[in-house]
Structures are given as structure tokens and as C-alpha cells.
Design a protein around this motif. Structure first.
Motif, mmCIF file in Angstrom:
data_model
loop_
_atom_site.group_PDB
_atom_site.id
_atom_site.type_symbol
_atom_site.label_atom_id
_atom_site.label_comp_id
_atom_site.label_asym_id
_atom_site.label_seq_id
_atom_site.Cartn_x
_atom_site.Cartn_y
_atom_site.Cartn_z
ATOM 1 N N PHE A 159 0.867 -1.395 -0.316
ATOM 2 C CA PHE A 159 -0.053 -0.128 0.364
ATOM 3 C C PHE A 159 1.103 1.570 -0.059
ATOM 4 C CE2 PHE A 159 -2.363 -2.907 2.446
ATOM 5 C CZ PHE A 159 -3.876 -3.381 1.205
ATOM 6 N N TYR A 205 -3.481 -10.130 -4.602
ATOM 7 C CA TYR A 205 -3.150 -9.410 -5.590
ATOM 8 C C TYR A 205 -4.713 -10.830 -6.531
ATOM 9 C CZ TYR A 205 -0.542 -5.302 -6.119
ATOM 10 O OH TYR A 205 -0.762 -3.776 -5.982
ATOM 11 N N ILE A 210 -7.727 -6.948 -5.143
ATOM 12 C CA ILE A 210 -7.117 -7.090 -3.664
ATOM 13 C C ILE A 210 -8.555 -8.123 -3.098
ATOM 14 C CG2 ILE A 210 -6.808 -6.141 -2.149
ATOM 15 C CD1 ILE A 210 -4.963 -5.473 -3.912
ATOM 16 N N LEU A 240 -2.179 1.928 -3.931
ATOM 17 C CA LEU A 240 -1.929 0.341 -4.085
ATOM 18 C C LEU A 240 -0.233 1.291 -3.869
ATOM 19 C CD1 LEU A 240 -3.823 -1.990 -6.075
ATOM 20 C CD2 LEU A 240 -3.364 -1.872 -3.490
#
Length: 246
Positions: A159, A205, A210, A240
Motif C-alpha cells: 500500500f 492480488y 485486492i 496501492l
């Protein structure tokens, strides 16, 4: 005229191979069939075959995941999947000597590639472990990798704005689980520590976006099973470090 065209097609095919950045995977399988009374162990995992650092990283991480799941003798250092299988087997046979009615243990572990692009790779490991009692335990683990740096990624490394993603995920979680936005997160029976929402231990992923997987007991009872929340990349990208081009 046929030869130049043939040469051109050959060159283009080579260029296509060079631009294919996906890893090559085979299958690693191992089972324990030593005796009828031994625990049933079945392992089936992807195995990276390319001569590259990322392949070594992936295979090492997968082995460590299996070792952690199967190692039963805490005081013994286990360095291979085979040794972990032996540890699991020894744990059962030692207990069987004390309790003749002990039901054979069981371990089923399988993995797969769920997402891959030029820079990211995500594997999933699903496991079922039974070591006696009323029922076994199912778990899902995501393993995320930076292919360029050839390293495994911790959740926080996914992130750019983890706090922002957590707030957004909580809103989506409340909608999915029908929890009022202005009520305590545990009002409908969830068991978040401190009455505060948090991201799942397993985040990965996937082709759909996500995905957060809360395994059994993580935020709910065993009977509730795993809780899965998927946030499309169109909504998650801004949080992200490695957004996905849609």
C-alpha cells in the motif's frame, strides 16, 4: 520471397518470447504413505523453474510455509518439507502410543498462482490440518512477491496509503456483512479485537481485485467459516503502490 518472410516471423516469435515476463511453473508433490496407521499427508504446490533469483525466493517461501504448517516438534529445527512431514508423522505416532484410540491426523496443502503481471506475483496456499479434536482447521495464505526485486512482500508493502485503504475496506466490509456504518463493528457478532476493524492477515492480488481473507477464528467463529472481501482494482488502485492498469 518465402525465406525473408520466414526469417521475419522467426525473429518476431523470438521477440515475443523475450517480452513474456511470466515465470514458468512446474508442480511439487509429496505424500506420506509409510503405513496404514500413519497420518495422511498430501502436498501439491507450484514450483518455479526459471533460472532466476525470484524463482529461488518463491520456492523458498513456499517451503517455509509448508514447514510452518506441518512442524509439530517445536524444539526441533526443521529445514525441509520432507523433515516437516517426518515431524508431523512423529507427532502423531508419539501421541498414538499414549492414546490408542487417537484418530489418524491429516494434512492437505495445495497452492496455485492466482495473479501475475510484469512486476507482481501472488500465490495462494490452501491448507487443511487435522490433529485430533472435533474438527480440522482450514486456512488460506496469500504470498505476494515483487518480481523485479525478487523479494516477498509484507502486507504493508502493498500500500501507498494503508490507512486510507483500511477505512475504505471497512466501509465495504460493513456493506457486505450488513453492519450499519455508524454502529460498533462487532454489533452483529464479529470478534474484531478492541472493537476496531483491521485488515485481514492475508491480503493478495487476484484477477478480481485486492482480496482480504479472514481465516476461521480471525474475526468470527469457526462455524462462520472464512470471511472474504474483494475490492476491485478500479477502487483499490489509488491506495496501492503497484496499481493495476485497467
Amino acid at each position: 520471397m518465402k525465406k525473408p518472410i520466414g526469417i521475419l516471423l522467426f525473429i518476431l516469435s523470438l521477440l515475443g518470447c523475450e517480452n513474456d515476463t511470466k515465470l514458468t511453473f512446474g508442480t511439487f508433490e509429496l505424500s506420506n504413505r509409510l503405513c496404514e496407521a500413519c497420518p495422511k499427508i498430501e502436498i501439491k504446490l507450484p514450483e518455479a523453474l526459471d533460472d532466476a533469483t525470484i524463482s529461488e525466493t518463491v520456492n523458498t517461501t513456499l517451503r517455509e510455509e509448508v514447514i510452518a504448517l506441518l512442524t509439530f516438534e517445536e524444539e526441533t529445527e526443521v529445514g525441509s518439507v520432507e523433515a516437516a512431514v517426518e515431524s508431523f508423522t512423529t507427532g502423531f505416532t508419539d501421541l498414538k502410543k499414549k492414546f490408542q484410540d487417537e484418530v489418524p491426523w491429516e494434512a492437505k496443502i495445495n497452492g496455485d498462482v492466482v495473479y501475475e503481471d510484469d512486476t507482481m506475483l501472488t500465490l495462494v496456499v490452501n491448507a487443511y490440518i487435522f490433529t485430533g479434536g472435533a474438527h480440522g482447521y482450514n486456512s488460506t495464505s496469500f504470498l505476494n512477491f515483487d518480481k523485479i526485486k525478487a523479494t516477498e512482500l509484507e502486507n504493508w508493502e502493498l500500500f501507498e496509503d494503508e490507512e486510507g485503504f483500511t477505512h475504505y475496506a471497512e466501509s465495504k466490509f460493513r456493506i457486505q456483512e450488513k453492519i450499519p456504518q455508524d454502529e460498533n463493528i462487532n454489533i452483529t457478532g464479529f470478534m474484531f479485537d478492541g472493537d476496531a476493524f483491521h485488515l485481514a492477515e492475508n491480503v493478495g492480488y487476484t484477477p478480481d481485485g485486492i482480496q482480504l481473507v479472514y481465516n476461521q477464528y480471525e474475526v468470527a467463529s469457526y462455524a462462520d467459516g472464512p470471511i472474504v472481501l474483494t475490492i476491485p482494482f478500479s477502487e483499490a488502485n489509488k491506495y496501492l503502490k503497484r496499481g493495476i492498469q485497467l
